[in-house]
Motif scaffolding. Sequence first.
Motif, PDB file in Angstrom:
ATOM      1  N   ILE A   1      26.596  81.024  41.504  1.00  0.00           N
ATOM      2  CA  ILE A   1      27.012  80.476  40.225  1.00  0.00           C
ATOM      3  C   ILE A   1      28.494  80.744  40.034  1.00  0.00           C
ATOM      4  O   ILE A   1      28.986  81.847  40.297  1.00  0.00           O
ATOM      5  CB  ILE A   1      26.208  81.088  39.056  1.00  0.00           C
ATOM      6  N   LEU A   2      29.208  79.725  39.579  1.00  0.00           N
ATOM      7  CA  LEU A   2      30.633  79.825  39.282  1.00  0.00           C
ATOM      8  C   LEU A   2      30.826  79.900  37.775  1.00  0.00           C
ATOM      9  O   LEU A   2      30.341  79.036  37.038  1.00  0.00           O
ATOM     10  CB  LEU A   2      31.389  78.616  39.849  1.00  0.00           C
TER      11      LEU A   2
ATOM     12  N   VAL B   1      33.645  79.732  34.813  1.00  0.00           N
ATOM     13  CA  VAL B   1      35.013  79.313  34.499  1.00  0.00           C
ATOM     14  C   VAL B   1      35.277  79.760  33.066  1.00  0.00           C
ATOM     15  O   VAL B   1      34.706  79.215  32.120  1.00  0.00           O
ATOM     16  CB  VAL B   1      35.197  77.790  34.654  1.00  0.00           C
TER      17      VAL B   1
ATOM     18  N   LEU C   1      39.869  74.208  41.141  1.00  0.00           N
ATOM     19  CA  LEU C   1      38.411  74.206  40.986  1.00  0.00           C
ATOM     20  C   LEU C   1      37.762  73.178  41.901  1.00  0.00           C
ATOM     21  O   LEU C   1      36.679  73.432  42.454  1.00  0.00           O
ATOM     22  CB  LEU C   1      38.043  73.929  39.536  1.00  0.00           C
TER      23      LEU C   1
ATOM     24  N   ILE D   1      34.834  74.076  44.493  1.00  0.00           N
ATOM     25  CA  ILE D   1      33.517  73.449  44.365  1.00  0.00           C
ATOM     26  C   ILE D   1      33.146  72.694  45.638  1.00  0.00           C
ATOM     27  O   ILE D   1      31.973  72.671  46.045  1.00  0.00           O
ATOM     28  CB  ILE D   1      33.507  72.518  43.141  1.00  0.00           C
TER      29      ILE D   1
ATOM     30  N   TYR E   1      27.333  75.445  44.692  1.00  0.00           N
ATOM     31  CA  TYR E   1      26.892  76.274  43.579  1.00  0.00           C
ATOM     32  C   TYR E   1      25.595  75.742  42.994  1.00  0.00           C
ATOM     33  O   TYR E   1      25.373  74.533  42.915  1.00  0.00           O
ATOM     34  CB  TYR E   1      27.974  76.325  42.491  1.00  0.00           C
TER      35      TYR E   1
ATOM     36  N   ILE F   1      27.322  75.849  37.267  1.00  0.00           N
ATOM     37  CA  ILE F   1      28.645  76.255  36.805  1.00  0.00           C
ATOM     38  C   ILE F   1      28.512  76.591  35.323  1.00  0.00           C
ATOM     39  O   ILE F   1      27.962  75.806  34.545  1.00  0.00           O
ATOM     40  CB  ILE F   1      29.688  75.140  37.004  1.00  0.00           C
TER      41      ILE F   1
ATOM     42  N   ILE G   1      30.636  77.499  31.932  1.00  0.00           N
ATOM     43  CA  ILE G   1      31.970  77.440  31.347  1.00  0.00           C
ATOM     44  C   ILE G   1      31.951  78.138  29.984  1.00  0.00           C
ATOM     45  O   ILE G   1      30.977  78.055  29.247  1.00  0.00           O
ATOM     46  CB  ILE G   1      32.484  75.994  31.206  1.00  0.00           C
TER      47      ILE G   1
ATOM     48  N   LEU H   1      36.784  71.150  33.644  1.00  0.00           N
ATOM     49  CA  LEU H   1      35.701  70.498  34.400  1.00  0.00           C
ATOM     50  C   LEU H   1      35.696  68.971  34.342  1.00  0.00           C
ATOM     51  O   LEU H   1      35.340  68.328  35.341  1.00  0.00           O
ATOM     52  CB  LEU H   1      34.342  71.034  33.949  1.00  0.00           C
TER      53      LEU H   1
ATOM     54  N   VAL I   1      31.128  67.631  41.160  1.00  0.00           N
ATOM     55  CA  VAL I   1      30.147  68.590  40.654  1.00  0.00           C
ATOM     56  C   VAL I   1      28.747  68.012  40.834  1.00  0.00           C
ATOM     57  O   VAL I   1      28.419  66.965  40.272  1.00  0.00           O
ATOM     58  CB  VAL I   1      30.393  68.914  39.166  1.00  0.00           C
TER      59      VAL I   1
ATOM     60  N   CYS J   1      25.809  69.966  40.428  1.00  0.00           N
ATOM     61  CA  CYS J   1      24.901  70.998  39.937  1.00  0.00           C
ATOM     62  C   CYS J   1      24.974  71.014  38.416  1.00  0.00           C
ATOM     63  O   CYS J   1      25.884  70.429  37.827  1.00  0.00           O
ATOM     64  CB  CYS J   1      25.281  72.371  40.510  1.00  0.00           C
TER      65      CYS J   1
ATOM     66  N   ILE K   1      25.876  71.939  34.687  1.00  0.00           N
ATOM     67  CA  ILE K   1      26.983  72.588  33.993  1.00  0.00           C
ATOM     68  C   ILE K   1      26.423  73.180  32.706  1.00  0.00           C
ATOM     69  O   ILE K   1      25.874  72.463  31.870  1.00  0.00           O
ATOM     70  CB  ILE K   1      28.118  71.599  33.676  1.00  0.00           C
TER      71      ILE K   1
END
Length: 351
Positions: free
Chosen positions: A4-5, A7, A92, A96, A101, A104, A106, A112, A119, A121, A123
């Motif tokens: 998991i990221l 931000v 980013l 990514i 991931y 994500i 945030i 984003l 992306v 995945c 959010i």
Amino acid sequence: MKRILFVVNGLGLGNSTRCHSLIACLREMEISIAVATSGNGLEYFSAVEGLSDLLSLEPLHYGKSGRKLSMLRTIQKAPALARALWRNARLLRRQIKEKRYSAIVIDSDYSLPLVLPWVHCPILAINNADYVVKDFLRKPQISALPQFFVELLDLFFHKAVPHLVFSPTFVPLADKPGLRHIPPLVRDGIEPLHESRKPERIVVMLTGSTFASELGFLEDLPHDGHLRYTVLGRKGKNSAELRFMGKIYDNAEILNEADVLIINGGFSAVSEGIRLRKPMVVIPVEKHAEQLVNARSVDALGLGLMANEATAGAKLQELLLRFSEFKQRHQSLGMPTNGAEIMAQAVSYLE
């Protein structure tokens, strides 16, 4: 292993501390965590062990006049902010594309949308603009209107970009599609160590943001020979009653030992005061709609008093006289602060 990221906006410390509480829960589930942040957030997370990556973003923050929030200066800075946003988005995007991931997360970062094509995945967002907008409109304050429109844009952003928003609030609210209300997220180590019958240790923590309040009100604080003041995040001349600690990121032990807190109106600072069951004097950053809403909530719930720089001394005197009343209210309200655990469980179910 799931990755998991996060931000995270690094302007103040509140975004970082509440994300850290969630990260700690996810790490116990053996989920790999990367963090992208800036400023105070970068300093804070550099001391957090177990991260797979720590990425340095360029800071995005409001303009200021002196130490005061200025929306005019913010508008004037728009081209520079746009360039920083673009550079953050490029960083980013590379991250990514290199890593796969599972999600994500945030927290008050708006990079984003520029990388959405890459992306693949869910959010998720931590954001309570829905509550802030609703409560501010109930009793608007003209001086905070310019910053309120930022909160309004924040609300629209979180309706459009994340798949699911987790909105921490001090009072239970009904969920909506794409929006789940949870209790506040509070970092590990914030636990009440004792229940004082008489207030003696007062911690002043007006440090998290560029716009933290001035300390001229310290001259107006009551002194009776028994009170001891600790000022976090600032430097000054120490005395028998007053101690300046400078910037300390791991301040949990000091907060745990406090009897009373004098804080700005950041959501995380107020949440930690509630977790600790500490009566609070809350000084919202001038012209800041969200901090105004948070301070009003503390006052309305009977957990402390709202003040400004001019009235802080008198409000502290009132709080000390009514200390047992505020302590009893904290005890009887029993507000949960387990938002991190609730959100971590929801995140862990993601495929």
